[in-house]
Design a protein around this motif. Sequence first.
Motif, PDB file in Angstrom:
ATOM      1  N   SER A  84      71.738 -22.214  49.468  1.00 37.80           N
ATOM      2  CA  SER A  84      70.864 -23.292  48.622  1.00 37.80           C
ATOM      3  C   SER A  84      69.644 -23.052  48.560  1.00 37.80           C
ATOM      4  CB  SER A  84      71.064 -24.542  49.184  1.00 37.80           C
ATOM      5  OG  SER A  84      70.474 -24.706  50.508  1.00 37.80           O
ATOM      6  N   LEU A  91      77.607 -32.625  45.169  1.00 36.41           N
ATOM      7  CA  LEU A  91      77.332 -32.090  43.714  1.00 36.41           C
ATOM      8  C   LEU A  91      77.733 -33.117  42.736  1.00 36.41           C
ATOM      9  CD1 LEU A  91      76.678 -29.254  42.507  1.00 36.41           C
ATOM     10  CD2 LEU A  91      79.073 -28.737  42.672  1.00 36.41           C
ATOM     11  N   PHE A 120      79.420 -23.739  45.113  1.00 35.48           N
ATOM     12  CA  PHE A 120      78.842 -25.230  45.203  1.00 35.48           C
ATOM     13  C   PHE A 120      77.525 -25.409  45.755  1.00 35.48           C
ATOM     14  CE2 PHE A 120      83.576 -25.615  46.003  1.00 35.48           C
ATOM     15  CZ  PHE A 120      83.838 -25.579  44.539  1.00 35.48           C
ATOM     16  N   THR A 121      77.232 -24.690  47.052  1.00 31.03           N
ATOM     17  CA  THR A 121      75.853 -24.859  47.615  1.00 31.03           C
ATOM     18  C   THR A 121      74.743 -24.071  46.793  1.00 31.03           C
ATOM     19  OG1 THR A 121      76.234 -23.002  49.022  1.00 31.03           O
ATOM     20  CG2 THR A 121      76.742 -25.037  50.013  1.00 31.03           C
ATOM     21  N   MET A 123      74.853 -24.341  43.344  1.00 28.56           N
ATOM     22  CA  MET A 123      74.505 -25.351  42.386  1.00 28.56           C
ATOM     23  C   MET A 123      73.727 -26.385  42.981  1.00 28.56           C
ATOM     24  SD  MET A 123      78.268 -25.281  40.632  1.00 28.56           S
ATOM     25  CE  MET A 123      77.793 -26.741  39.626  1.00 28.56           C
ATOM     26  N   LEU A 124      73.816 -26.607  44.243  1.00 28.08           N
ATOM     27  CA  LEU A 124      72.877 -27.705  44.928  1.00 28.08           C
ATOM     28  C   LEU A 124      71.453 -27.277  45.157  1.00 28.08           C
ATOM     29  CD1 LEU A 124      75.125 -29.022  47.767  1.00 28.08           C
ATOM     30  CD2 LEU A 124      74.653 -30.404  45.779  1.00 28.08           C
TER      31      LEU A 124
END
Length: 484
Positions: free
Chosen positions: A60, A189, A271-272, A274-275
Motif C-alpha cells: 500500500s 476496498l 487489492f492492497t 488499490m487501497l
Amino acid sequence: MTVSLVIVVLYLLVTLLIGCFAARRTADAGTFHGRQMGTAAIVFAAAGEWLGGTATTGVSEYGFTYGISGAWYTVANALGVLFLAFFFAGLYRSIGSGTIPGIMAHYFGEKARRVCCLLLVVVMIAVGLSQVIAAGKLGQSLLGLDFTTTATIFSLIFIVFTLSGGMNAISAANGLHLFVMYFGVLLALCLCVSRLGGLSSFQALAAGLDGDYLSPTAIGGTKISSWVIASLLGACTAQAGIQPVLAAKDKHTAKKACLCTALVVAPFGIFTAMLGIVARIFSEQGTLLDSAGNLVTDGKQALSALMLNLPPLAGGLVLASILAAILSTISPIILAAGTMLTKDLYDNGHPNATPRQSLRVSRMFTALSGVIAWGGAIALVNQTTVLDLVYAAYSLRGAIFIVLLFGIFRARRTRTEATPCLASPAEGQAACISMILTAVVAVFWAAWELITGSYPIVPWLTETYAAVLTAVLSMGLFRVLQRK
C-alpha cells in the motif's frame, strides 16, 4: 477503548488461544518444526511467508507512491512459488532434509551447511524485522503510542504465540489469518471505492493524480525485473516458505501445495495497492487524517490512517486483517530461523541430544530470533522502506540458490540425486567462499544505496543483479580453475 481497538485485541486473544491449543500437540522438536503435513496445512503455513506486513502496509505504501504497479510484489512472489513447484519442490522433498542448509550439505558438505545456515538466518531476521516495523506502525496509528512501545508489545505477542505451538500453531492460525486478510482488505476496498463514487469515479480520480497510477509499469522496469528475479530465485531458498513443503507427506503433496499457495498469493497485492491509491486520493483531497487529526502524506502511515477513517466496526475488522497478515508472516520467519540454528548447528554438534533437548534449544533460538528482529526494527524503522529492506534480503537468498543450483546440476549429470553427492573439498570450499562473497556484495550494494540514494557503477545494477552476478561469476570461476 474504541470499537476498532476492541476488535484488534480480541483477534490477538483468539490467535494466542490457537497457539495454546496447538501446544498440546507439540511434544518434540519434530512436531515443533513440522512433520507429515497435508496440502491445506502447507498452504496455510507457507502463504504467511509471502503475505505479511510487506504485502499490506508495504504494498500500500508503494501504491500510495506509484500506483497499481506496487502489486508486482505479490505477483513476483507467486511466480517464484510456481517456479519452486514445477522444478524443485519434489526434488527438495525427496532429499529428506528439513532445512535449506541441510539440502546445501547434501550437495556441498557440512561447511557449506554452516555458512548457508548463518546467512539465511540473517535473511530471516531481516524479513522479520520488516514485519515488526509494519506491526509497530500499525499499533502507533491505532494506539497513539510511540513506535518502540507498540513494536515491543506486538513482538512479545508474536514470540509467545510461536513458542507455544510451533508449526502446528502457525498452520492452524494462518488458516484464520488468510480468511480475515482477504475479507478485511476486500471490505475496505469496497467501502472506500463506494465513498469515492464507484469504480469509474475511482479510475478517473486515480488517472488525475500526478503520475501514472493505473499503469502496471509505473514503478519502473528495473524495480519490477529485480523483484521478479529475486522472487524466482529466492523462493527456492526461502526457509520459512519451504519448511512446510519439506515437511509434506510426500513429493506430490509438496508440489500441489506450492501450486495452491501461488494462487492464494498473487491477487492480494492488487487489492492492497488499490487501497494505497485510494489513500493517495483522500490525501490529495485533504481528508486522510491520522488519529491526531493531521493530514497524512507519508505512504508508511497511509493504510492505517485510511482504516481509521472507516466506520468503527469496519475499520476494526480491516485493522484486524492487517494484523493477521503480519502475524501470518512473523511467526514462520522466526520459527524458520530457530529451526535452521537447531537442526543445522546444534543437532549436528550434539548427535546424542534427545528430542526434548532439541525442542528446548529450538524454542530458545526462536525466541532469540524474535528479540533480534525487534531490536533491528527499532534501530532501522526510519532508514528505508519496508519493501526495499525485504528485497535486499531476498537478493542474498536468491544468490545462495545460484550456488545450490551448481550442485544440483552436477548431481543430475552424475545421476545421483537420490543419494548424498558431496562435492570434492575444493568444490565445497568454493561454495562457501561464493556465498560469503555474495553476502558481502549484497550488503555493500544495499548500504551504498541507503547512504547515497543510488546504486554503485550504473543505476540499473540493483543489489539483486549484483548478488546474482557475484554468485554466478564466482562459482563459474571456481569450476574453471578446478578443471584446469
